[in-house]
Design an enzyme around this catalytic site. Structure first.
Site, PDB file in Angstrom:
ATOM      1  N   SER A 326     -17.071  60.549  14.319  1.00 17.79           N
ATOM      2  CA  SER A 326     -16.107  59.625  14.915  1.00 17.79           C
ATOM      3  C   SER A 326     -16.083  59.651  16.440  1.00 17.79           C
ATOM      4  CB  SER A 326     -14.711  59.920  14.377  1.00 17.79           C
ATOM      5  OG  SER A 326     -14.697  59.669  12.986  1.00 17.79           O
ATOM      6  N   ASP A 350      -6.892  46.765   6.943  1.00 17.87           N
ATOM      7  CA  ASP A 350      -7.741  47.810   6.344  1.00 17.87           C
ATOM      8  C   ASP A 350      -7.258  48.152   4.942  1.00 17.87           C
ATOM      9  OD1 ASP A 350      -9.211  50.041   5.629  1.00 17.87           O
ATOM     10  OD2 ASP A 350      -8.085  51.378   6.955  1.00 17.87           O
ATOM     11  N   ASP A 363     -12.966  54.342   3.407  1.00 17.37           N
ATOM     12  CA  ASP A 363     -12.266  54.993   4.505  1.00 17.37           C
ATOM     13  C   ASP A 363     -11.652  56.254   3.910  1.00 17.37           C
ATOM     14  OD1 ASP A 363     -10.645  53.775   7.315  1.00 17.37           O
ATOM     15  OD2 ASP A 363     -10.114  55.713   6.423  1.00 17.37           O
ATOM     16  N   HIS A 369      -5.395  51.965   6.521  1.00 10.96           N
ATOM     17  CA  HIS A 369      -4.482  52.171   7.649  1.00 10.96           C
ATOM     18  C   HIS A 369      -3.598  50.950   7.881  1.00 10.96           C
ATOM     19  CE1 HIS A 369      -6.454  55.882   9.133  1.00 10.96           C
ATOM     20  NE2 HIS A 369      -7.545  55.342   8.584  1.00 10.96           N
ATOM     21  N   CYS A 382      -9.930  55.051  12.409  1.00 15.78           N
ATOM     22  CA  CYS A 382     -10.070  54.199  11.231  1.00 15.78           C
ATOM     23  C   CYS A 382     -11.534  53.817  11.008  1.00 15.78           C
ATOM     24  CB  CYS A 382      -9.216  52.955  11.420  1.00 15.78           C
ATOM     25  SG  CYS A 382      -9.538  51.702  10.172  1.00 15.78           S
TER      26      CYS A 382
END
Lengths: 630, 369
Positions: A326, A350, A363, A369, A382
């Site tokens: 990330s 999402d 995810d 999210h 995210c």
């Protein structure tokens, strides 16, 4: 009759005497002719031969340049010590000689082992140490018995010393005895004459990269030698010139705190001063002790270092390649803004997954999210946001943009042998694979690239460099460890990389948007627990790299299997407004970035910005989770 | 006779003491010894004192021999020869080995090298032998002489000590030569020797062969067997015409010259005194030999003549072989520079020879009168 007879006989005898006399004269004339030939006609030739016998040019090895940190802390220096050396070509029974020497000075089995190893690797007629660092008493004892050991002598030698021991070993590197490959380099640089008498050469790190700066200019002594090759007296002397000193951009104290923050964990940290590209700390742990290499490392230690599953000889900062996880997201976001594919306030919904080509990209947060804009996508990490973004940008746009930031290419740091890493692109895949069906890039492969997984593999120095470029508003400096080189004779300083190499021309509002989101990470996002109560604003991003997808030759399948925990990553810069430090951290098998890597960043930034010294290695925050996860 | 002891005193005593001594021979020898002292002072100063002691002992031996009349010497010839031969046999059976050769005989109180004795004993015996045969010796006599000669030579060569064997052979050969061995036979022997050379080659020890090979190509093994010759040649050549000066020879002082106080002392001298010094040394040896030949020419008996001639030629052989090998025109054999090289035994042998020459000279008129 009798008388006449004897008279005749006497005459005959006298003739024989005359013949003998004549023979004597002929022979003596022959000798005289020989002498005249040698002493008159050939005199010049023999005169030269006698001088060649007598006078020997002995190189005087210069002091190797010092390596000091930005505040003047000495990281590598020289000291002189007596060594007991043997010239194998001038001796007959080495075993016997060494046994004899062992009666005078302390010679351990490891000294013998090292000597035999050196002998195998050595150049002809080289003088090889059997013992280093003799005590004064040992020197005196040997001198008294020297006549018994032709081809053996005491030499005053300069030794390299790394006062910190294993401290900062991967950036300093080490020197070792000259080998054939080094000789090739010396010849390429046309330095053969200058290296007469030098028996050490930089093998790794700065010692290797700056070898020819550090070496200095060899001096010469004209000495009269006896038939045993021992110097009798000095006739003339040209003093050597010490090697140039290196002043580093490294802050030794910061380096020390960063190394200690890792505790017993494996990993790497690279901290860069964004405004100059100067590297403040370059950590790769575990370290090794470079002092072991100076006298020639013995077989056992060498084996241990190379076979340890911890891989202490690998400089993870330059040669460890890890998927960025990330930590890739802020750069993806910047790409989206720069290429006009997203506006900051533009939000996506999402659901917790992204479907593409029949494949379900999940995810980590079940149920998703909710509505996610750019700020939230970074703060909460995210994945769905970036799956979609990657798809919208396409692999070649991503690749081109990340290439500008230096990912997937050598940064040009002043240490040799840096790894390239992998910046995936259609072209890369075409070159990388052999079979035609593997050469094609599939659009589905782009999706996981968006969250820093897939083929992505970067070195910590590349991640730190990308972070520093971000922190420096897109102005690129080449990362470097040496601030300046000081010429020993003139005192003149040569700056290394004083100017930026390019400006990527990012828009300030775009940079500010990313900065705001990364500050949010440390305030209310995945980095918030690690940076709770910080007296400065910092920008960060956590990351977690899946181990199974690890690329890079240094990481063998077998050693990875032992521990399948993910690698923890963290990038940060601070103070957020005017950053003075940017860093990237990888903790191998550390789990989530927030758990293992962020607390290390906190300790390093606390020291660098506030002068706070930690009391213990950075804690592992087991409770921390990646809210968005990956 | 009685009053001879009264107040005639020191002068008379001195006259008696020096009476048997031949002045020209003594002066030449003295000059050579002075040069020798200078050389030793440079090549190996620490050995100077002991060499001076050797010289003193040798002088006493010389003086004693100078007083012994030749007929007495003649009586001693056979016993000395036999003792020498027995000792050589003893060496072959019980001798001490040193540097790979069996040369020394440990007599308990001293180590003796019987081969050295043969250098004098050999010409003594052969001179006696021909004196006994008187007048014109026949071919058979020469054959017998050759046997007497070759017996000890073979024993010495087997030790192995080629240098000494050659010197003893030469000493004996000179007697035979002066006794009148016909030129035809000598020519025949020379041809035979040349023909036998290949066979002799196979009989030589490896180290002896190496020395001969080294002579022709010293650079083949510059740090090994060629080292001696290369370094001594460099020393001589670098000495030039005037030399580098006493104790200034770099080859000598920095120990590049091996065996520099014994067999290779000439290289030290030659480096430091140059071609002029070499000329001086050659002249002194030539004078010594000339004086010796003159003594031989005027000697009273056949025995004296042969002995004097042979002893004189021994000096020549020593000098020529030594300087020849050091300057690289002869193979390296262990032959010292006469009267100069360090070593008591050789010195005593050589001074004995001089003493005998003096005795022969002092007694030249006795029989003729």
């Amino acid at each position: 009759m009798e008388f006449k007879n004897s008279q005749e006989e006497l005459e005959r005898f006298r003739i024989r005497l005359a013949v003998a006399g004549g023979f004597v004269l002929v022979c003596f004339s022959l000798l005289l002719a020989r002498f005249a030939w040698l002493q008159v006609i050939q005199h010049d030739y023999y005169q030269t031969r006698a001088e060649d016998n007598r006078i020997s040019l002995v190189p005087v090895v210069p002091n190797r340049g010092l390596i000091i940190d930005r505040n003047g802390v000495v990281l590598a220096n020289d000291y002189s010590a007596y060594t007991l050396e043997i010239i194998p070509s001038k001796t007959h029974n080495l075993e016997q000689i060494i046994d004899g020497l062992a009666e005078l000075v302390d010679i351990q089995p490891k000294d013998r082992k090292r000597f035999w190893k050196l002998l195998e690797e050595s150049r002809n007629f080289e003088s090889l140490p059997i013992r280093t660092r003799l005590t004064d008493a040992e020197v005196a004892k040997f001198i008294a018995h020297r006549y018994r050991f032709p081809g053996v002598d005491i030499k005053a030698r300069l030794f390299r010393q790394y006062p910190g021991g294993p401290f900062a070993s991967h950036l300093l590197g080490y020197i070792g005895r000259v080998n054939d490959r080094d000789l090739g380099k010396i010849e390429d640089k046309e330095q053969s004459a200058n290296y007469r008498g030098t028996d050490h050469f930089g093998k790794a790190g700065l010692e290797q990269h700056y070898e020819f700066e550090l070496h200095g200019i060899t001096g010469f002594e004209q000495v009269e030698v006896d038939a045993g090759g021992r110097a009798v007296r000095t006739l003339a002397r040209t003093a050597p010139v010490a090697g140039n000193n290196l002043t580093l951009t490294i802050d030794a104290e910061l380096q020390r705190i960063a190394e200690q923050a890792f505790g017993s964990r494996r990993g790497s940290l690279v901290a860069i001063e964004p405004a100059t590209g100067g590297i403040l700390a370059l950590v790769s742990v575990p370290n090794y002790d470079p002092n072991m290499f100076v006298d020639g490392i013995d077989t056992q230690n060498w084996k241990e270092l190379n076979e340890s599953p911890e891989k202490p000889m690998v400089n993870r900062a330059l040669n460890g390649t890890y998927p960025p996880g990330s930590t890739f997201k802020p750069f993806m976001a910047l790409a989206a803004l720069t290429l006009g594919k997203r506006r900051p306030e533009q939000a996506i919904s999402d659901p917790g997954f992204f479907n593409f080509g029949g494949h379900h990209f999940r995810d980590d947060k079940k149920g998703g999210h909710g509505m996610v804009d750019m700020y939230k996508s970074i703060v909460q990490s995210c994945d769905t946001y970036y799956y979609m973004l990657a798809n919208d940008l396409g692999i070649d746009n991503i690749s081109r943009f990340m290439g500008q930031l230096g990912l997937g290419q050598r940064t040009g740091i002043d240490i040799d042998g840096e790894s390239e890493g992998v910046l995936p692109s259609q072209e890369w895949k075409r070159k990388r694979f052999k079979k035609p069906e593997q050469k094609k890039w599939f659009a589905g492969e782009t999706i996981s690239i968006g969250i820093g997984q897939g083929y992505n593999a970067y070195t910590p120095i590349q991640l730190a460099q990308a972070t520093a470029i971000l922190a420096n508003n897109g102005v690129v400096f080449r990362p470097h460890l040496v601030k300046f080189v000081t010429d020993t004779r003139s005192g003149e300083r040569t700056l290394i990389e004083p100017r930026p190499i390019r400006d990527l021309g990012f828009k300030t509002e775009h940079i500010n948007e990313i900065r705001r989101a990364m500050v949010g990470v440390n305030v209310e996002g995945t980095g918030a627990r690690a940076f709770a109560g910080a007296e400065y604003t910092s920008a960060g991003k956590t990351g977690t790299a899946q181990v199974y997808s690890l690329k890079g030759a240094e990481y063998k399948e077998s050693s990875v299997r032992k521990d399948l925990r993910d690698h923890a990553l963290f990038i940060a810069f601070a103070p957020a407004e005017v950053p003075t430090i940017a860093l990237a951290i990888v903790v191998e098998n550390g789990g989530f970035g927030a758990q293992a890597a962020a607390p290390i960043a906190r300790q390093v930034l606390d020291y660098y910005l506030l002068g706070k010294r930690p009391k213990a290695p950075a804690p592992v925050d087991e409770a921390a989770v990646e809210e968005g996860g990956e | 006779m009685n009053h001879g002891f009264s107040f005639v005193g020191v002068r008379d005593l001195a006259r008696r003491l020096f009476a048997p001594i031949d002045l020209p021979l003594m002066m030449i020898t003295g000059l050579l010894v002075l040069l020798a002292i200078a050389m030793m002072g440079s090549a190996s100063p620490e050995r100077l004192n002991s060499q001076l002691l050797n010289v003193a002992v040798a002088l006493v031996v010389m003086r004693v021999l100078a007083q012994i009349p030749p007929p007495r010497l003649m009586h001693l010839a056979v016993p000395i020869y036999l003792v020498g031969l027995l000792l050589l046999i003893a060496v072959a059976l019980f001798g001490d080995v040193s540097k790979g050769a069996r040369r020394w005989l440990n007599l308990g109180f001293m180590r003796a090298q019987p081969s050295e004795l043969m250098k004098i004993a050999m010409p003594l015996l052969l001179a006696w032998f021909f004196q006994k045969r008187e007048a014109m010796p026949r071919l058979r006599d020469f054959g017998l002489a050759a046997v007497l000669l070759l017996l000890p030579v073979a024993l010495i060569a087997r030790q192995p000590d080629l240098g000494t064997a050659l010197l003893v052979l030469a000493a004996g050969f000179y007697v035979i030569f002066f006794a009148g061995l016909s030129w035809k036979i000598m020519a025949g022997m020379a041809v035979a020797a040349l023909a036998a050379a290949p066979m002799a080659w196979t009989l030589l020890h490896d180290y002896q062969r190496n020395r001969i090979i080294t002579l022709f190509d010293p650079e083949k093994d510059p740090l090994g067997k060629g080292f001696h010759i290369i370094q001594s040649t460099i020393a001589i050549g670098s000495g030039g015409i005037l030399g580098k000066g006493w104790r200034e020879g770099t080859q000598a002082q920095l120990e590049f010259i091996p065996e520099r106080h014994t067999d290779f002392i000439f290289a030290v001298y030659s480096e430091e005194f140059g071609l002029l010094g070499n000329g001086l040394l050659l002249t002194l040896y030539a004078l010594l030999i000339g004086r010796g030949l003159m003594i031989a020419a005027n000697a009273a008996t056949l025995f004296s003549r042969l002995l004097a001639g042979a002893i004189t030629m021994i000096f020549f052989t020593y000098a020529f072989v030594n300087m020849g090998m050091v300057s690289g025109i002869l193979p390296v054999v262990g032959v010292p520079l006469p009267l100069v090289s360090y070593g008591g035994t050789a010195l005593v042998t050589l001074f004995s020879g001089i003493g005998i020459l003096m005795s022969i000279h002092g007694n030249r008129m006795l029989v003729q009168k």
